[in-house]
Design an enzyme around this catalytic site. Structure first.
Site, PDB file in Angstrom:
ATOM      1  N   CYS A   1      -2.114  -2.540   7.697  1.00 43.77           N
ATOM      2  CA  CYS A   1      -2.210  -3.377   6.807  1.00 43.77           C
ATOM      3  C   CYS A   1      -0.770  -4.279   6.733  1.00 43.77           C
ATOM      4  CB  CYS A   1      -2.403  -2.759   5.342  1.00 43.77           C
ATOM      5  SG  CYS A   1      -3.916  -2.389   5.016  1.00 43.77           S
TER       6      CYS A   1
ATOM      7  N   LYS B   1      -6.912  -4.683  -3.004  1.00 43.38           N
ATOM      8  CA  LYS B   1      -7.729  -5.391  -1.924  1.00 43.38           C
ATOM      9  C   LYS B   1      -8.498  -4.435  -1.385  1.00 43.38           C
ATOM     10  CE  LYS B   1      -4.387  -3.953   1.498  1.00 43.38           C
ATOM     11  NZ  LYS B   1      -5.174  -2.865   2.095  1.00 43.38           N
TER      12      LYS B   1
ATOM     13  N   ASP C   1       0.881  -1.140   0.065  1.00 38.97           N
ATOM     14  CA  ASP C   1       0.066   0.104  -0.019  1.00 38.97           C
ATOM     15  C   ASP C   1       0.805   1.309   0.235  1.00 38.97           C
ATOM     16  OD1 ASP C   1      -1.919  -2.016   0.320  1.00 38.97           O
ATOM     17  OD2 ASP C   1      -2.936  -1.282   1.998  1.00 38.97           O
TER      18      ASP C   1
HETATM   19  C1  VGL Z   1      -4.747   0.896   5.637  1.00 32.47           C
HETATM   20  C2  VGL Z   1      -6.110   1.966   6.937  1.00 32.47           C
HETATM   21  C3  VGL Z   1      -7.294   1.941   5.978  1.00 32.47           C
HETATM   22  C4  VGL Z   1      -3.350   0.352   5.362  1.00 32.47           C
HETATM   23  C5  VGL Z   1      -5.951   0.746   4.900  1.00 32.47           C
HETATM   24  O1  VGL Z   1      -3.342   0.182   4.146  1.00 32.47           O
HETATM   25  O2  VGL Z   1      -2.506   0.363   5.966  1.00 32.47           O
HETATM   26  N1  VGL Z   1      -4.880   1.583   6.714  1.00 32.47           N
HETATM   27  N2  VGL Z   1      -7.219   0.909   4.909  1.00 32.47           N
END
Ligand code: VGL
Ligand code: ZN
Length: 199
Positions: free
Chosen positions: A153, A114, A28
């Site tokens: 994540c 995802k 991410d």
């Molecule tokens: C994430 C908060 C909400 C991440 C994803 O990638 O860590 N954090 N969605």
């Protein structure tokens, strides 16, 4: 005479060692999780040069490179206006959901999206993506994980990698947390589960 302390210096450790049965999983590294983004993680963008060096080394060794992205529909259940814990972030096909512009993803990078369902959140890159089976089909035995966010994540992805039976390394110096105060507890959870912390 001035001395540069460790905390002032930029990271200088060499990349880890990789081989053909390795996958480097970059979690991410998207604009919304970097300073200026909707769910900014302090220091998120500063990870980019180190992650690029790690990808270059992994590629040289013939390892697989995987990049996950948080990829929500509009009005995702995790958004505050739907009663969820997070501000609107990483909405599909918006600039905030794009990978950081300086992230040097090789052409051969396997991209994994995802949390794409309206009604369900997913923090792990293995959650409902088929990634575990895919990696096994490709002969991957060990996974090395870095990216954002360490306590959300990256943590969930690392725990799932272990559950899936992969030898699992965490590059915690190439990960940054939403809540820096929770870093130590997070590291403990991951090492207790069997992850190797590399730095
Ligand atoms: C994430 C908060 C909400 C991440 C994803 O990638 O860590 N954090 N969605
Ligand atoms: Zn999200």
């Amino acid at each position: 005479m001035s001395r540069i302390t460790q905390s002032q210096a930029t990271r200088t450790r060499p990349p880890q060692h990789y081989e053909r049965h390795d996958a480097l999983l970059v979690v991410d590294m998207q604009n919304d999780f970097c300073p200026g983004g909707a769910l900014a993680v302090t220091g998120g963008d500063a990870l980019v040069p180190g992650i690029n060096a790690e990808m270059a080394e992994a590629r040289r060794a013939g390892a697989l490179i995987v990049a996950s992205r948080d990829w929500h529909p509009v009005d995702h259940v995790s958004f505050a206006h739907r009663g969820g814990p997070w501000p609107v972030h990483c909405v599909q096909d918006t600039p905030g959901a794009a990978f950081h512009a300086d992230l040097a993803l090789p052409d051969t990078t396997i991209r994994v999206s995802k949390a794409t369902a309206f009604d369900r959140d997913a923090y792990s890159a293995f959650d409902d993506t088929g990634l575990g089976d895919y990696l096994r089909e490709r002969g991957i035995e060990r996974v090395t994980i870095c990216g954002l966010a360490l306590d959300v994540c990256v943590k969930a992805t690392t725990l799932d990698a272990l559950r899936e039976g992969f030898t699992t390394r965490l590059l915690d110096d190439l990960s940054a947390a939403v809540d820096p105060e929770g870093i130590e507890a997070c590291q403990d959870t991951l090492t207790d589960a069997g992850a190797e912390l590399c730095r």
